[in-house]
Design a protein around this motif. Structure first.
Motif, PDB file in Angstrom:
ATOM      1  N   PRO A 154     -14.932  86.466  43.893  1.00  0.00           N
ATOM      2  CA  PRO A 154     -15.398  87.863  43.948  1.00  0.00           C
ATOM      3  C   PRO A 154     -16.797  88.065  43.379  1.00  0.00           C
ATOM      4  O   PRO A 154     -17.522  88.960  43.818  1.00  0.00           O
ATOM      5  N   GLU A 155     -17.196  87.235  42.419  1.00  0.00           N
ATOM      6  CA  GLU A 155     -18.530  87.340  41.833  1.00  0.00           C
ATOM      7  C   GLU A 155     -19.317  86.072  42.111  1.00  0.00           C
ATOM      8  O   GLU A 155     -18.754  84.973  42.089  1.00  0.00           O
TER       9      GLU A 155
ATOM     10  N   HIS B 139     -26.348  85.522  45.927  1.00  0.00           N
ATOM     11  CA  HIS B 139     -24.955  85.516  46.401  1.00  0.00           C
ATOM     12  C   HIS B 139     -24.640  84.310  47.274  1.00  0.00           C
ATOM     13  O   HIS B 139     -23.507  84.172  47.732  1.00  0.00           O
TER      14      HIS B 139
ATOM     15  N   ARG C 282     -19.135  90.692  49.519  1.00  0.00           N
ATOM     16  CA  ARG C 282     -18.824  91.163  48.173  1.00  0.00           C
ATOM     17  C   ARG C 282     -19.091  92.657  48.023  1.00  0.00           C
ATOM     18  O   ARG C 282     -18.364  93.353  47.297  1.00  0.00           O
TER      19      ARG C 282
END
Length: 932
Positions: free
Chosen positions: A688-689, A918, A927
Motif C-alpha cells: 500500500p505504501e 512510487h 495507490r
C-alpha cells in the motif's frame, strides 16, 4: 476542480441550455494567440489546481512569445484518449493488471477504470489476403479473427467491464475516420455539480495519425502507450510551450486536382520549411475554399511533415460537416456559440501572432504522386515517367540519417507509433525529381508470366499493387467518388486492369461503401478489381497480403524493381510489401489509373492508358471526372442519414465479435497458455505504501550505446526470428514459426516483448564489439550471450543493471515497450549524454532513473569502458515530501581504478518525482485510487 484564480468561470446559454465555461477574455495575453494556443490556454484555466497545473503556467502561456517560447513546461489535460488495437492492447493489459493488484491490496477493483473517456478502434489487424472475389471481405475478416482471437477476447471483455471505455469492433473502420465521422465532439460537455461544463474537445491518441481530427478544429496528436495510459488515468501530460507556424492559404484548387495533390504539395512545402515539434495552423482567405474532408487529409499527414499537429480553426465548414455526419443539432449550435464566444471562430481578415508564416496559393497545386520511398518527395504527374525512369536508371535516392524524421516515420510500421523527434535535420527535406529533359536508359528484364490463361510480361517499374486504402483519403468523398466515376467511365470504355496488378479497396468506414452502392458505382469498381477487402488500414501499414503468386515468383526470381501505388500516407521501402522496392502515394483516381496502365513508366497525361472495346485508344482525359460531376454525385448520394444509420450500432460488431467466448465479472480470467496476452509483473509484491528510494550499488552495464539510438533500436518490432529468444519462447509454447506473427501483434505478452528488447539487428552494443542486435557480455567473466540471457543471469546474482548511452537517446517513434522492456530486463538507471524528451518521461513512468553526464562530458571523455562496477549515491535518505535530488554521485570501479563524477537527475517536474517514488505511474495511480 479548477482553482479559478483568474476569475474565468462563467456561463454560456445555447437554446435554453446553460453551460459553464472558462472565459478566455478573463486573462490578458501579450499577443493575439493562434487558435491552437487558445485551446491550450482554456485547458490550463479549467484544470488549474495549484499543484500540477499552476497559475504560473497560465501566466506563462498568456505571455507566450511566438518567436521564442522558451522552455516553459505546462500540464495539458486531454478530454479523451483514442487508441487502435496494436498500440492499445498493452494499455488495456496494464489496466486489467491494475484491477488484479487493487484486489490483492484489498481494494475495490471497480475503481480501476479509465478516468477520462477512452475509445479504441480495432483497425490494424485485417490483411488483404484475398482480393478480386465477391467473398474477399468475409474471408479476410474470418482470417483476421482466427489470428487474433486471444487479443480480441481481452478487448471484448474490457468493452463490457470498464466504464468510460468504448471498443469499435474489427471490420468496422479506421480509428481516425471513425473519430472524424462519429466520435469527435468539437466542444466537449461534462456533467458537474454546478451543471454541464463546456470546453474544447481535445485528445491524445496511440497512433501517429491522430492529428487527422485537427481538420475538425479538435486539437490532438499522437503519443506513446505510457503517456496514453497516464492520460487515461487522469494524469496531465507535461509539454513545452510550442512554436506555431501559420500556413496562409489563398485561392482555390484548380480543375483536375485533388485533396491528395494538395496534401503532397504541403508535405513538400513543410518539409522544406522545417516544422518538427511545432504546431501548424491554417489561416487566411483560402481556408473557406478547403472542404472539411480535405482539411482532415491535411491533418492526417501531420507526422509526415514532422509537426505535432496541423489544425484548422472552427468555421461554417466545420458546422456543415457536423450536420452532414448526423451530429445532434444542439451540439452543432453549441460548437458555433462556444467558438464565437471564446474568440475561436475563424476570421480570414485577422492574422494571429505566429512564430513563422508561409503562404500557399491553392491555384498552384498540380496533379502529383510522391515517392518512391518518402512522402515528401513529390513528383508532378507530368514528370512522373521521366522521374521514375531516372530512378530505375540509377539516380541515387536520399538516405535518412539516424534518428531523423524519416527514420522515425519508417520505424512506426506496422503499429503506427507516434514519432518522437524534437528538431529538424538537413536530411528531412524533400528531394527534387529528375527534370533534366534527357532520356534515361533503364534496365529491362521482362519476365513472362501466365495469368488467367494468357502470357504477359512483368518488368522493372511495373505496378504490382494498386490499393485504395487508408483514412488519409478514404475519409474524403470527393476523391472516393472521383475514383468511382473514373472506374465507371473506364469500364464503359472497355478498359480492364492489367492482370499482374493486385487491386484492393479498404475504406475507413462503412459509409464509403454505402454511398458507392447508392451511387451505383460498386459494380464498376469490382469489374476493375477494386472490390472490398476489409474496413481497416491494410496496405497503408503493410498488411498488403501476398502478391499474385506468379508475379511474386517473377519479381523475386529476377530481382525486379516492382512498384506499389496506394492512397496512403507512408511509403518507405519494404514497408508496403517486402517485394516492392518503389512505393508511390497518390489519389484514389490515380491508383485506378495506374492499375489500368500497369507501369509507373506510363505517361498517363499524354499517352493512352489502354485500348477501348471499340479498338480506339483511351486517354486519361477521356475518363477523368470533372469537379461538377463529382459534386453532383456527392450532393445526390451522400446524406446525413447514412452516417446516422451507419454508426447506430457501431459498437455491436459482427457474429465473430459477438460470438467470442468471454467471461463476465470484474476480474479478467488470464489464460496461462496464451501467447498473446499475459498478466504483466509490474504490480508483483506491491504494498500500500511505496518503499523508500535507495541508492544503486554494485551495478553492471547491460548495454553500452553510441549516439542517436532510437526507440526502434531498443523496442521489439517487426518479424520474430526463429532463433531469437522470442522465437525460442514461442516454439517452447507450441507456436510454430509460420504462426509467430509480429512483435506488434504480441505487445500484450511481456514474455515475448522482453526477449525482443535491444534485439534489433541494427543495434551496436559497444560492450560486445563485432556483434549486432541483442548480444552483450556478462561481467566480470566477459562471456558473450544474448541480452535477455545476461539480464536473467544478473538477476539470479542479485546484480543491478544500468545502461550507458550517447546523445539523443530514445528518439524515433514513441514506443512504450522501449521503456517497459528496459525495466523488465532489470535496468535501474540509464546514463546518457542527452535524452529525447518523451522517452525520458517514459523511463520515469516505468520507474527507471534517467541520468545525464555532466555538461560538456560524455562516456568517452570520462574514459568509461562499460566494464566497470557502478554505484549511484545521493538518492536515499531524503524526506519523501522534499524536492527530488537534482544530482547524484556516480562512481565507476575497475581494476582498482575509480572514476567519480556528478550526474544530473533528469526528473524535471514534481509529477515525475511522484511517479518515480512510487516505482512508476501505474503504481502511483493505483495507490491514489486505493485510498479514495
Amino acid at each position: 476542480m479548477s482553482g479559478n484564480s483568474f476569475g474565468a468561470r462563467s456561463t454560456l446559454t445555447v437554446a435554453d441550455q446553460t453551460y459553464g465555461i472558462y472565459r478566455l477574455d478573463a486573462i490578458e495575453t501579450d499577443v493575439q494567440l493562434p487558435y491552437s494556443m487558445k485551446v491550450l490556454l482554456e485547458n490550463l484555466l479549467r484544470n488549474e489546481d495549484g499543484r500540477l497545473v499552476t497559475a504560473g503556467q497560465v501566466s506563462a502561456l498568456a505571455s507566450w512569445s511566438p518567436r521564442n517560447p522558451g522552455h516553459t513546461e505546462i500540464q495539458f489535460t486531454p478530454a479523451r484518449v483514442l487508441m487502435q488495437d496494436f498500440t492499445g492492447v498493452p494499455c488495456v493489459v496494464d489496466l486489467v493488471a491494475m484491477r488484479d493488484a487493487m484486489t490483492a491490496l484489498g481494494g475495490d477493483p471497480r475503481k480501476i477504470n479509465p478516468l477520462i473517456p477512452t475509445e479504441l478502434v480495432i483497425d490494424h489487424s485485417v490483411i488483404a489476403d484475398v482480393f478480386g472475389r465477391p467473398d474477399a471481405y468475409r474471408v479476410n475478416a474470418d482470417l483476421e479473427f482466427s489470428r487474433n482471437k486471444e487479443r480480441y477476447q481481452l478487448l471484448r471483455w474490457a468493452q463490457q467491464a470498464f466504464d468510460d471505455f468504448l471498443v469499435v469492433p474489427p471490420d468496422t473502420g479506421i480509428c481516425h475516420q471513425v473519430n472524424l465521422e462519429y466520435l469527435a465532439r468539437v466542444v466537449f460537455t461534462q456533467e458537474t455539480p454546478d451543471g454541464p461544463l463546456a470546453y474544447p474537445d481535445t485528445l491524445v491518441g496511440t497512433d501517429s495519425h491522430t492529428p487527422m481530427i485537427n481538420g475538425l478544429g479538435v486539437l490532438g496528436w499522437g503519443v506513446g502507450g505510457i503517456e496514453a495510459e497516464a492520460a487515461m488515468l487522469g494524469q496531465p501530460m507535461s509539454m513545452l510551450l510550442p512554436q506555431v507556424l501559420g500556413l496562409k492559404l489563398t485561392g482555390a484548387l484548380p480543375e483536375g486536382t485533388t485533396a491528395t495533390d494538395l496534401v503532397l504539395t504541403i508535405a513538400e512545402l513543410l518539409r522544406k520549411t522545417g516544422v518538427v515539434g511545432k504546431f501548424v495552423e491554417f489561416y487566411g482567405p483560402g481556408v473557406a475554399n478547403v472542404p472539411l474532408a480535405n482539411r482532415a487529409t491535411l491533418g492526417n499527414m501531420s507526422p509526415e511533415y514532422g509537426s505535432t499537429c496541423a489544425i484548422f480553426p472552427i468555421d461554417d465548414e466545420t458546422l456543415n460537416y457536423l450536420r452532414l455526419t448526423g451530429r445532434p443539432e444542439q451540439q452543432v449550435r453549441l460548437v458555433e456559440a462556444y467558438a464565437k464566444e471564446q474568440g475561436m471562430w475563424h476570421d480570414p481578415d485577422q492574422e494571429p501572432a505566429y512564430s513563422h508564416t508561409v503562404e500557399l496559393d491553392l491555384a498552384t497545386v498540380e496533379p502529383s504522386i510522391a515517392g518512391p520511398k518518402r512522402p515528401q518527395d513529390r513528383i508532378p504527374l507530368a514528370s512522373a515517367p521521366h522521374a521514375v525512369g531516372s530512378l530505375l536508371a540509377g539516380q541515387p535516392l536520399p538516405t535518412a540519417l539516424d534518428a531523423g524524421l524519416d527514420e522515425a516515420s519508417g520505424e512506426s510500421f506496422p503499429a503506427s507509433d507516434p514519432i518522437a523527434v524534437d528538431h529538424d535535420r538537413a536530411s528531412d527535406g524533400p528531394a527534387a525529381p529528375c527534370r533534366c529533359g534527357k532520356s534515361h536508359v533503364w534496365p529491362s528484364d521482362p519476365v513472362e508470366v501466365v495469368l488467367d490463361g494468357e502470357v504477359h510480361s512483368v518488368d522493372h517499374g511495373h505496378v504490382v499493387i494498386a490499393a485504395i486504402t487508408s483514412c488519409t483519403n478514404t475519409s474524403n468523398p470527393s476523391v472516393m467518388i472521383g475514383a468511382g466515376l473514373l472506374a465507371k467511365k473506364a469500364v464503359q470504355a472497355g478498359l480492364t486492369r492489367k492482370p499482374w496488378v493486385k487491386t484492393s479497396l479498404a475504406p475507413g468506414s462503412r459509409v464509403v461503401t454505402d454511398y458507392y452502392d447508392r451511387a451505383g458505382l460498386t459494380p464498376y469498381l469490382e469489374r476493375l478489381g477494386f472490390g472490398l477487402v476489409g474496413y481497416g488500414c491494410t496496405t497503408c501499414i503493410g498488411n498488403s497480403g501476398p502478391l499474385i503468386s506468379q508475379v511474386s515468383d517473377a519479381v523475386t526470381g529476377h530481382d525486379l524493381t516492382a512498384c506499389a501505388v496506394l492512397s496512403g500516407n507512408r511509403n518507405f521501402e519494404g514497408r508496403i510489401h517486402a517485394e516492392c522496392k518503389m512505393n508511390f502515394l497518390t489519389s484514389p483516381p490515380l491508383v485506378i489509373t495506374y492499375a489500368l496502365a500497369g507501369t509507373m513508366l506510363a505517361d498517363v497525361l499524354h499517352d493512352p492508358i489502354g485500348t477501348g472495346s471499340d479498338g480506339r485508344p483511351v486517354y486519361l482525359r477521356d475518363i477523368w471526372p470533372s469537379t461538377e460531376e463529382v459534386k453532383a454525385v456527392i450532393d445526390e448520394c451522400l446524406q446525413s442519414q447514412m452516417f446516422t444509420d451507419g454508426y447506430s450500432n457501431v459498437f455491436a460488431g459482427d457474429d465473430n465479435w459477438r460470438g467470442l467466448d468471454v467471461a463476465s465479472g470484474e476480474i479478467f480470467e488470464w489464460h496461462e497458455d496464451s501467447t498473446y496476452v499475459r498478466r504483466p509483473p509490474y504490480f508483483d509484491g506491491i504494498q500500500p505504501e511505496p518503499q523508500p528510494i535507495s541508492d544503486i550499488t554494485g551495478a553492471r552495464v547491460l548495454v553500452m550505446l553510441g549516439d542517436s539510438v532510437t526507440t526502434d533500436h531498443i523496442s521489439p518490432a517487426g518479424t520474430i526470428r526463429r532463433g531469437s529468444p522470442a522465437g525460442i519462447y514461442l516454439r517452447e509454447h507450441g507456436v510454430e514459426p509460420p504462426d509467430f506473427n509480429s512483435y506488434g501483434s504480441r505487445r500484450g505478452n511481456h514474455e515475448v516483448m522482453i526477449r525482443g528488447t535491444f534485439a534489433n539487428i541494427r543495434l551496436r552494443n559497444l560492450l560486445a564489439p563485432g556483434t549486432e542486435g541483442g548480444v552483450t557480455r556478462h561481467l566480470p567473466d566477459g562471456q558473450e550471450m544474448s541480452i535477455f540471457d545476461a539480464a536473467n543471469a544478473y538477476a539470479a546474482e542479485g546484480t543491478a543493471l544500468i545502461i550507458l548511452a550517447g546523445a539523443e537517446y530514445g528518439s524515433g517513434s514513441s514506443r512504450d515497450w522501449a521503456a517497459k522492456g528496459t525495466l523488465l530486463l532489470g535496468v535501474k538507471a540509464v546514463l546518457a549524454t542527452s535524452f529525447e524528451r518523451i522517452h525520458r518521461s517514459n523511463l520515469i513512468g516505468m520507474g527507471v532513473l534517467p541520468l545525464q553526464f555532466p555538461p560538456g562530458h560524455t562516456r568517452e571523455s570520462l574514459g568509461l569502458t562499460g566494464e566497470e562496477e557502478y554505484s549511484i549515491t545521493g538518492l536515499e535518505g531524503g524526506d519523501p515530501g522534499a524536492d527530488f535530488p537534482t544530482e547524484v554521485t556516480v562512481r565507476a570501479h575497475h581494476h582498482g581504478q575509480v572514476q567519480e563524477f556528478r550526474a544530473t537527475v533528469r526528473i524535471d517536474t514534481p509529477a515525475e518525482a511522484g511517479y518515480f517514488r512510487h516505482g512508476g505511474i501505474l503504481q502511483y495511480v493505483l495507490r491514489q485510487l486505493l485510498v479514495t
